[in-house]
Structures are given as C-alpha cells and as structure tokens.
Write a protein that holds these residues in place. Sequence first.
Motif, short mmCIF file in Angstrom:
data_model
loop_
_atom_site.label_atom_id
_atom_site.label_comp_id
_atom_site.label_asym_id
_atom_site.label_seq_id
_atom_site.Cartn_x
_atom_site.Cartn_y
_atom_site.Cartn_z
N THR B 224 -1.53 39.23 55.39
CA THR B 224 -0.64 39.02 54.25
C THR B 224 -0.04 37.62 54.25
N SER B 225 -0.08 36.92 55.38
CA SER B 225 0.36 35.52 55.37
C SER B 225 -0.59 34.71 54.48
N GLN B 226 -1.81 35.22 54.29
CA GLN B 226 -2.76 34.57 53.40
C GLN B 226 -2.60 35.04 51.95
N THR B 227 -2.31 36.32 51.78
CA THR B 227 -2.37 36.88 50.43
C THR B 227 -1.04 36.79 49.66
N GLU B 323 -7.18 26.39 53.31
CA GLU B 323 -7.71 26.07 54.64
C GLU B 323 -6.96 26.86 55.70
N PRO B 324 -7.61 27.04 56.86
CA PRO B 324 -6.96 27.84 57.91
C PRO B 324 -5.60 27.28 58.28
N PHE B 325 -4.69 28.17 58.54
CA PHE B 325 -3.34 27.78 58.92
C PHE B 325 -2.84 28.76 59.98
N LEU B 326 -1.77 28.37 60.62
CA LEU B 326 -1.20 29.22 61.66
C LEU B 326 -0.16 30.14 61.03
N ALA B 327 -0.38 31.43 61.17
CA ALA B 327 0.63 32.39 60.73
C ALA B 327 1.71 32.43 61.80
N ALA B 328 2.89 31.96 61.43
CA ALA B 328 3.94 31.86 62.45
C ALA B 328 5.31 32.10 61.83
N GLN B 384 -3.06 27.15 75.15
CA GLN B 384 -1.63 27.00 74.90
C GLN B 384 -1.35 25.69 74.17
N GLN B 385 -2.00 24.61 74.61
CA GLN B 385 -1.77 23.31 73.99
C GLN B 385 -2.24 23.31 72.55
N GLN B 386 -3.34 24.02 72.29
CA GLN B 386 -3.84 24.10 70.92
C GLN B 386 -2.80 24.73 70.00
N ILE B 387 -2.18 25.79 70.48
CA ILE B 387 -1.16 26.46 69.67
C ILE B 387 0.04 25.55 69.47
N LEU B 388 0.43 24.85 70.52
CA LEU B 388 1.55 23.91 70.39
C LEU B 388 1.25 22.86 69.34
N ASP B 389 0.02 22.37 69.35
CA ASP B 389 -0.37 21.36 68.35
C ASP B 389 -0.28 21.91 66.94
N TRP B 390 -0.75 23.15 66.78
CA TRP B 390 -0.68 23.76 65.46
C TRP B 390 0.76 23.94 65.00
N VAL B 391 1.61 24.41 65.92
CA VAL B 391 3.02 24.63 65.56
C VAL B 391 3.66 23.32 65.11
N ALA B 392 3.25 22.24 65.80
CA ALA B 392 3.88 20.95 65.53
C ALA B 392 3.33 20.28 64.28
N THR B 393 2.05 20.55 63.98
CA THR B 393 1.41 19.73 62.96
C THR B 393 0.90 20.48 61.74
N ASP B 394 0.76 21.80 61.85
CA ASP B 394 0.17 22.54 60.73
C ASP B 394 1.12 22.50 59.53
N PRO B 395 0.68 21.95 58.41
CA PRO B 395 1.59 21.85 57.26
C PRO B 395 1.74 23.15 56.48
N ASN B 396 0.90 24.11 56.77
CA ASN B 396 0.88 25.33 55.95
C ASN B 396 1.42 26.55 56.68
N ILE B 397 2.16 26.32 57.75
CA ILE B 397 2.66 27.47 58.50
C ILE B 397 3.42 28.40 57.56
N ARG B 398 3.06 29.66 57.62
CA ARG B 398 3.72 30.66 56.79
C ARG B 398 3.56 31.99 57.49
N PHE B 399 4.24 33.01 56.98
CA PHE B 399 4.13 34.31 57.60
C PHE B 399 3.96 35.38 56.54
N GLY B 400 3.73 36.57 57.00
CA GLY B 400 3.40 37.66 56.10
C GLY B 400 4.52 38.67 55.96
#
Lengths: 318, 444
Positions: B224-227, B323-328, B384-400
């Motif tokens: 639902t973070s996508q929809t 595009e893919p984003f981190l659901a957070a 772990q570092q990959q997730i940290l990078d996403w948290v810091a840089t992903d412009p589309n972070i959203r949640f469901g």
Amino acid sequence: MSSPVTPSSGPQPVVPGALQPQRARRRRSAQPAPLADAWLILPAAVLCVAIIVAPVAYITVNSFRDWDPGYASPWVGLDNYVELLSSPVFREVLGNEFFYLLGLPVWVAVPLFISFLLHDRVPFAGWFRTVFFLPAILSPAVVGVVFRYLLVPDGPVNEGLRAIGLDALTRNWLADSSTVKPTVIIIILWAGFGTGVLIFSAGLAALPPEQIEAARIDGANVVQQLWHVVVPGMVPLIALYTVLQVVNVFLWSFPWIYVLTAGGPGNSSSTLDFDIYVTTLSFGRYGLGAAEAVVLMLLIGALVGVGSLVTTVSRRGR
Amino acid sequence: MTRTTRSMRPRRLTLAALAVTTALVAACGGDGGDSTAEGGSAAGGTDTPITLTVWDWQYEPGSNPFGDAQQQLDEEFMAANPDITIKHEFYPYGDFFTLIQTAITAKEGPDVFMMYGGSFGADYTNGLEPLDDYLTDEQRDQLLYLADATTGGTQYVVPWTTYTTRLLYNKELYTKAGLDPEAPPETWEEFLAANDALREIGVDPIAAGFQDGYYGEWMMYALTSQTLTDEEFQQNLRGELDWTSPAVTTAVERMVELAERGDFADDFESFLATPDTIDQFAAGTAAHVLSQETSNVTVEEKIGAENLGVMRMPMIPESQVDEPFLAATYNLGLSIGTWSPNKDAAWEYISFLLSAESQEVAFDVGGYFPNNSDSEVSSDSPSQQQILDWVATDPNIRFGIGFRAEEGKIFDSSIAQVLNGEKTVADLLGEIEATRQRLGPVEG
C-alpha cells in the motif's frame, strides 16, 4: 370405633383396650420468626451479595453504558445489545459454542465407558486411573503448546498418518476452519477425560454390585451392562457431570482457545468468554463486553434450566 | 391482616437485598469523569530519587540485540541522571496492548511505554499524554516521521528509530537459479519471473508465516506504500480511508496472486511471522523474506553478510510511484502515561533516547536505523549500509496503511484464510470497512 377428634381439649384419658384417639395436629401459629434468625444468615447473605449479586448487578448496569471504567461512560440504553446481537462475529461465536456442545456425548460417554471397564475388570485399575488423571493437572498453557507442536502440518500426528498410508487424512488441524473445532473438542476430551473417569468411578463404587453381576450372569455384554444397569443407576451423576461440561464450554474454554488458536482462523474457533476478553481488554469496548457477559450469563442459566427440566421430567417418567 | 409465612420471609429478604444492591451499584456506576493522574512510579522533584517504569516489547538483553542496545542506553542515562532509576520491563507483543489498555483503565502503569501513533493510537488516547508542548524546535527539525505518529493532529507518540519494509534475498540461491545476485528484480514482472526460476531449483520463493497475521500486515505496508496516494495516506491516519477502495484491494489481491502461484512457503497458515519466516530464510529453504529491523544482524550471522542481499519491494503495475523506493516510517513510538507523576523526568528520558547520539548506539548495538537526521552511522555490513543509504538519499520514502486495533485483529485473524482461498478479499475488506465505519474518524 375410635373416639372423635376433640381439638384443643387437652390430653385425653387413656382407656385400656380402646383405640386411642388421634391427637389433632395443632397448626403452628403464623407468627413472625424471631429477629435472631435473620442475623444468623446475614454473614452468608453478605458474602453472597458481595461475591455474586453485586458484581453481576454492576456488570449488568454498565452494559447499558458506553462504559469506559474511570472515564466518561454515558448511558446508551440498549445500543450495546443491538450492536452485539446484530454483529456477525457474535453470531459466529455463538454458533461455535453450540458446535462445541456437540462434544458433550464424547466428553461424557468416553470417561463413563472407561471407568466401567476399570471397575472390577482390569488389573491395576488404580494405576490406570492415576495415569488418566495426569492431563487434568497439567496447565492448559502447557497442553496447548504441546498440541500445537503435535498438530502442525509436518508434526507427529500427520507424520504418523503418513507412515500408515493415511496421507489423505492429514490436515492443518488448528489452522483449517473446518477442522479446528473438532480438534479442540478432542483436546478438551484428552485433558478432562481423567477427571470424568475419577468421578464416574466413584459413582460406580456406590452402585450395588449385585445388579451388574446379575446382568452379567444373564449374559449381558459390556455395552448392555453399561446401558441397562449402570447408566440408569447413575443418571443423577451423569446429569450433573453433563451440566458441568456445559458450563465448562461456556465459561472455561478461554485458556484452550487463547493458547491453541487465539480464536482463529478468523473467528472460527472463538468462544464467548474469549470474545469478551478480546472485546473488553484488547479493544477497550467495556460496555459491549459487559452486554456480551450478560447474554452469556442468561444463556447458561437457560441451558441449565432446560437441563434441569429435562432431568425432572425424565425422573417423573420413570 | 395479611399473613406472612416463614417460607416467604427469606425470599423477600433476598429480593430486598437485590434491589438495594442494584440501586447502589447504579448510583456508583455513573460517569467516571475526567481522568486523574494517579499511580505510576514514586513521585518526587528533580532532587528526589525517581524510578521511571518503562514498558516495551523488545527489551530482552542477552537474547535480542535491541535489548542490549536499550540496556546500554538505560545505563548511560542513569549515569548522567543519578537521581533517576530506570526500571525497564518486557512484555510480549501479543499481550502488550492489552496490558496498556488495562493500565489506562486502572490509571496506573508505566511512566514511559512503547506505542504506535496514527489511527492505531486513537483507541488509547485516554492514557497518552499529549507531547506537543514537550517537543523543542530543534527536535522537530531533527526527527523524521513526526507527522506519521500523530493521532487526530496531536502528538501523543514520538517516533523513535526508522522502520523499513524490504525484502532480504539469498544471493547464493539467486546464483543457483541463474539470477544475477547483484541485480535483484525491481518490477513485479521481474519478481514473478525470479520466483519461477527459484521454484525450479526446489526452493520456496518467499518465506512466509501468516498464522498470526503480522507478516500479512508487513506486506500490506509494503504494497500500500505503492498504491496509496498522499491524500489516501492522510485519510488513513484520520481513520477515514475506505478499506474497500482500489488502493487497498489491489494490495491484498497481489498477495493472493503470490499465494495462488505457490510463491509462499508451504503451509504458510501454520507458521508465525517471527521467528518462523527468518528461520525458513536462514535455513536456505526460502530465497526471499520480508524483514524487520534487527533481522539483518541475526540473518547475517547465519548465512553470512556476503550472501545476504537486500532489495526494495518490486513495483506493482498499480504503483503511484514510477521507480522503486524504500517503504519507511518510524519504527517504535514512545509515550508518557497520563497517570505518571514524573512526566518531566519521563520526557528527559525520551529526549535522551531521541538524541542523535543515542540513536547511533541503537544502530551500532541493536541494528536500529536512526530517525534523527543528525545521527551519523555507517556499517561494515553491505546490506545494512545499503539501507542506510536509501534512508538518507531516497527521495520517495513513503509508507502504507495503518490499522486500528479492531481492524488489525480482523486482518490478522483472516488473512491466512484469504490467501488459501477460504475467504474472499471482498469479504475481508468489507468486514474491516464495517468496523472502520462503526469506530468513526480518529479524534485527537
């Protein structure tokens, strides 16, 4: 020829050889009982009110409120009852309760039959009774954890069925809505069976042994002895045990449901006492839970009343 | 004169007692009025020794990395505040909110406790102290996801650490299946194709356990973070989102699609979200698993950091984002009980936990990603570092979507039935929607 009855005329002279007149029964004066009598029952009455009447009254009154203990609880009249009785979940849970009652014949007949077999028929019967009673002293939490392990799809029960070529009978016993309630019935039988054996063994010990012996001599087999001699002789005890099992279904299923299924899948195994717990303590709907508790109380009262009526009528029929 | 027989007297006494009792009870069972702050830990001023009672569902030092982190933080706080003793208590998640409900009823319980905000918190606001006036401007600038944790516009819960929904995958199994271990699928079609290849080599594509329903909730968060549109997300926070809407229905239908294809582990109805799904993944019998915060740490120990891959949830065709984003969102929320006589001390403790330095400890020791933007953390673990990078840089972070207690109960208890075909998606979401309408919108 006897003398006529002469009320209130004092003791009559005794005439040797004559039929003595019947003394008239003096009617008790309808005087109020001394106050001391009321004081004697006061402690029991206070205890009864404090433990039984007051809590029931408290819950009943609050079932007519949007009850939030310690916070604003406005009067809502019958709203809780309307919501409850129109709730599909409540209807499903109520249906579950009556399904569980289908376990009554098993819960009563199996320990009765086993106790009869142990009665003068099996060596070391006392040892068997002790072993059978062991599950009764185990906590439902422990029993629940054990059976959850036994009943998983690749658990010992299904593995055993596969080992004897009965793969078609394997099921997801506690996670399948079509098998969860019968499975719970069997588990409750396993846990309570020993108590029934103990109770019925005591009842059998009180039966005149000559009756059973006479039936045996007349050629009655075990089942015939049980049905034609033992059961008629133990009707009051069987009726009492059955009533206790009915009350157990409605009041003491909570630990089993909590540990085994949490009411699931969906609400297919939930019981009224478990649903009251969820409604009040999980959802904070205290008024609705109180209404459900009142309905449960009335239901148990009605069932016990019907059971008593049936027992009374059957006794008169004999 | 009416005669009174002895047999009538006890009956009249009983009826009289019952009537009097009922009248007294009715008089006593009136409005409870406003709550008063009572109970909690020992009261006292700043110089008087204070014991703060803290409840949470993760505090298991020695058996849980987060518990170790929490213990260290408690010790640091007490060293800095000698007049305050932290009494930290663990309660299982399954019973936690029931205990909070009883604490609210009793107006007595912990000073500080974990809680969720959003629509979930609406059922507990009687016992939650509004924290809007406690937050400083600096904290408002630093802390991520503050808005996600409000309930009816009020900050009853402050967010602590970051929660991400992502898939872990086994690189070795990817290689065996002929998939590129460094290029996990990003679209739903790619994901399904990868699952087909994994099934070919005899592994379950996705570790799964839906018995308690939590795994289903995590999948709902991810899908639902996508929809959900931004407006629908806000509607959900207010308790106004229709559960039968296309955004929600699509998410559940995608889950059903995975189940019908056989992408979930067998007998998923019988397994729990934790630890069963992690156990399946760690044992190598499943190639993907939806993960929680510390599971990277525990899984790495079992399959090796170099073998552990992490990917964002593949994009379904109905996604609102291209595009893919981190659901957070926030991971844990912290609240103060209205009954606490030590609210200032409780806020001191919470502020300490919210600080950048404390969240660095939570990450280094417990694996919890910070939600304080001033925290500086890094990891030697590639995942772990990959997730940290996403948290810091992903412009589309959203949640469901979020669930209220009753809504979650319906979903949790029925999602397995939906996935195995016993119940329809429409029936499940219809039940939840009926409950939402009865509960009404969230009030602050």
